[in-house]
Motif scaffolding. Structure first.
Motif, PDB file in Angstrom:
ATOM      1  N   TYR A 157       0.858  -1.179   0.000  1.00 32.20           N
ATOM      2  CA  TYR A 157       0.000   0.000   0.000  1.00 32.20           C
ATOM      3  C   TYR A 157       0.894   1.228   0.000  1.00 32.20           C
ATOM      4  N   ALA A 158       0.369   2.341  -0.504  1.00 28.30           N
ATOM      5  CA  ALA A 158       1.193   3.540  -0.645  1.00 28.30           C
ATOM      6  C   ALA A 158       0.354   4.797  -0.460  1.00 28.30           C
ATOM      7  N   PHE A 159       1.044   5.913  -0.244  1.00 23.80           N
ATOM      8  CA  PHE A 159       0.449   7.239  -0.243  1.00 23.80           C
ATOM      9  C   PHE A 159       1.036   7.992  -1.419  1.00 23.80           C
ATOM     10  N   ARG A 160       0.228   8.774  -2.065  1.00 25.32           N
ATOM     11  CA  ARG A 160       0.671   9.540  -3.231  1.00 25.32           C
ATOM     12  C   ARG A 160       1.226  10.888  -2.783  1.00 25.32           C
ATOM     13  N   ILE A 161       2.324  11.306  -3.402  1.00 28.08           N
ATOM     14  CA  ILE A 161       2.885  12.630  -3.174  1.00 28.08           C
ATOM     15  C   ILE A 161       2.622  13.439  -4.436  1.00 28.08           C
ATOM     16  N   SER A 162       1.988  14.585  -4.276  1.00 30.03           N
ATOM     17  CA  SER A 162       1.634  15.405  -5.432  1.00 30.03           C
ATOM     18  C   SER A 162       2.869  16.093  -6.016  1.00 30.03           C
ATOM     19  N   LYS A 163       2.704  16.639  -7.198  1.00 31.86           N
ATOM     20  CA  LYS A 163       3.784  17.382  -7.839  1.00 31.86           C
ATOM     21  C   LYS A 163       4.204  18.564  -6.961  1.00 31.86           C
ATOM     22  N   ASN A 164       3.222  19.265  -6.379  1.00 34.59           N
ATOM     23  CA  ASN A 164       3.546  20.399  -5.498  1.00 34.59           C
ATOM     24  C   ASN A 164       4.308  19.939  -4.259  1.00 34.59           C
ATOM     25  N   ASP A 165       3.903  18.781  -3.693  1.00 32.35           N
ATOM     26  CA  ASP A 165       4.621  18.223  -2.540  1.00 32.35           C
ATOM     27  C   ASP A 165       6.071  17.951  -2.929  1.00 32.35           C
ATOM     28  N   ARG A 166       6.247  17.288  -4.062  1.00 33.24           N
ATOM     29  CA  ARG A 166       7.576  16.915  -4.529  1.00 33.24           C
ATOM     30  C   ARG A 166       8.448  18.138  -4.755  1.00 33.24           C
ATOM     31  N   GLU A 167       7.877  19.145  -5.379  1.00 33.51           N
ATOM     32  CA  GLU A 167       8.645  20.365  -5.642  1.00 33.51           C
ATOM     33  C   GLU A 167       9.014  21.078  -4.347  1.00 33.51           C
ATOM     34  N   PHE A 168       8.072  21.151  -3.417  1.00 34.37           N
ATOM     35  CA  PHE A 168       8.351  21.822  -2.147  1.00 34.37           C
ATOM     36  C   PHE A 168       9.441  21.081  -1.366  1.00 34.37           C
ATOM     37  N   LEU A 169       9.374  19.749  -1.359  1.00 31.84           N
ATOM     38  CA  LEU A 169      10.344  18.937  -0.629  1.00 31.84           C
ATOM     39  C   LEU A 169      11.680  18.799  -1.359  1.00 31.84           C
ATOM     40  N   ASN A 170      11.682  19.180  -2.657  1.00 31.26           N
ATOM     41  CA  ASN A 170      12.879  19.041  -3.484  1.00 31.26           C
ATOM     42  C   ASN A 170      13.366  17.589  -3.474  1.00 31.26           C
ATOM     43  N   VAL A 171      12.474  16.667  -3.872  1.00 29.09           N
ATOM     44  CA  VAL A 171      12.773  15.241  -3.886  1.00 29.09           C
ATOM     45  C   VAL A 171      12.476  14.653  -5.258  1.00 29.09           C
ATOM     46  N   ASP A 172      13.029  13.475  -5.492  1.00 22.90           N
ATOM     47  CA  ASP A 172      12.714  12.718  -6.705  1.00 22.90           C
ATOM     48  C   ASP A 172      12.652  11.240  -6.336  1.00 22.90           C
ATOM     49  N   GLY A 191       0.262   4.054  17.059  1.00 23.34           N
ATOM     50  CA  GLY A 191      -0.158   3.667  15.718  1.00 23.34           C
ATOM     51  C   GLY A 191      -1.054   4.677  15.020  1.00 23.34           C
ATOM     52  N   LYS A 192      -1.088   5.921  15.504  1.00 21.67           N
ATOM     53  CA  LYS A 192      -1.971   6.935  14.916  1.00 21.67           C
ATOM     54  C   LYS A 192      -1.250   7.908  14.004  1.00 21.67           C
ATOM     55  N   GLU A 193       0.080   7.896  14.013  1.00 20.91           N
ATOM     56  CA  GLU A 193       0.832   8.838  13.186  1.00 20.91           C
ATOM     57  C   GLU A 193       1.945   8.119  12.445  1.00 20.91           C
ATOM     58  N   VAL A 194       2.120   8.492  11.194  1.00 23.89           N
ATOM     59  CA  VAL A 194       3.247   8.037  10.387  1.00 23.89           C
ATOM     60  C   VAL A 194       3.961   9.289   9.925  1.00 23.89           C
ATOM     61  N   THR A 195       5.249   9.357  10.180  1.00 26.64           N
ATOM     62  CA  THR A 195       6.052  10.502   9.776  1.00 26.64           C
ATOM     63  C   THR A 195       7.142  10.013   8.831  1.00 26.64           C
ATOM     64  N   PHE A 196       7.333  10.744   7.751  1.00 25.62           N
ATOM     65  CA  PHE A 196       8.420  10.451   6.829  1.00 25.62           C
ATOM     66  C   PHE A 196       9.410  11.608   6.883  1.00 25.62           C
ATOM     67  N   LYS A 197      10.674  11.288   7.125  1.00 24.61           N
ATOM     68  CA  LYS A 197      11.719  12.310   7.157  1.00 24.61           C
ATOM     69  C   LYS A 197      12.688  12.056   6.019  1.00 24.61           C
ATOM     70  N   LYS A 198      12.966  13.104   5.272  1.00 25.75           N
ATOM     71  CA  LYS A 198      13.924  13.004   4.174  1.00 25.75           C
ATOM     72  C   LYS A 198      15.315  12.837   4.768  1.00 25.75           C
ATOM     73  N   ILE A 199      16.036  11.845   4.281  1.00 25.95           N
ATOM     74  CA  ILE A 199      17.411  11.637   4.717  1.00 25.95           C
ATOM     75  C   ILE A 199      18.303  12.443   3.785  1.00 25.95           C
ATOM     76  N   GLU A 200      18.976  13.401   4.354  1.00 25.71           N
ATOM     77  CA  GLU A 200      19.820  14.284   3.559  1.00 25.71           C
ATOM     78  C   GLU A 200      21.051  13.529   3.081  1.00 25.71           C
ATOM     79  N   LYS A 201      21.467  13.827   1.866  1.00 23.20           N
ATOM     80  CA  LYS A 201      22.668  13.224   1.315  1.00 23.20           C
ATOM     81  C   LYS A 201      23.876  13.815   2.021  1.00 23.20           C
ATOM     82  N   VAL A 202      24.864  12.973   2.236  1.00 18.28           N
ATOM     83  CA  VAL A 202      26.099  13.429   2.865  1.00 18.28           C
ATOM     84  C   VAL A 202      26.956  14.094   1.804  1.00 18.28           C
TER      85      VAL A 202
END
Length: 84
Positions: free
Chosen positions: A20-35, A48-59
Motif C-alpha cells: 500500500y502507498a500514499f501519493r505525493i503530489s507534484k507540489n509536494d515533490r517540488e516543495f520537498l525538493n525530492v525525486d 499507531g496513529k501517526e506516520v512521519t516520513f523524514k527526508k534523509i539528507e545526502k552526505v
C-alpha cells in the motif's frame, strides 16, 4: 513560492501491487525538493496513529572526507570512547 500550509490535506492509501502507498503530489515533490532517488526514514508512533516520513539528507563528500580523516587521525581515542 509554495506555501506549505496549502499542502496539508487528507490523503487516501491505495493498493500498489502487494503493498500500500500514499501519493505525493507534484507540489509536494517540488516543495520537498525530492525525486524517485530520495530516501526517507519512516517513523510510526507508539499508538499507531501517526506516520512521519523524514527526508534523509545526502552526505556531502567533503564532510564525509573530513569525518573519515578525523576518525583515522584519532583512531585510538574513538576506540576508547566506543567502550564507554
Amino acid at each position: 513560492m509554495i506555501n506549505p500550509e496549502n499542502l496539508n490535506k487528507e490523503v487516501k492509501m491505495f493498493k500498489n501491487g502487494n503493498s500500500y502507498a500514499f501519493r505525493i503530489s507534484k507540489n509536494d515533490r517540488e516543495f520537498l525538493n525530492v525525486d524517485e532517488n530520495t530516501i526517507f526514514e519512516k517513523i510510526i508512533s507508539p499508538d499507531g496513529k501517526e506516520v512521519t516520513f523524514k527526508k534523509i539528507e545526502k552526505v556531502r563528500p567533503e564532510v564525509l572526507k573530513m569525518t573519515n580523516d578525523f576518525y583515522d587521525k584519532n583512531e585510538e581515542l574513538m576506540k576508547r570512547l566506543a567502550k564507554l
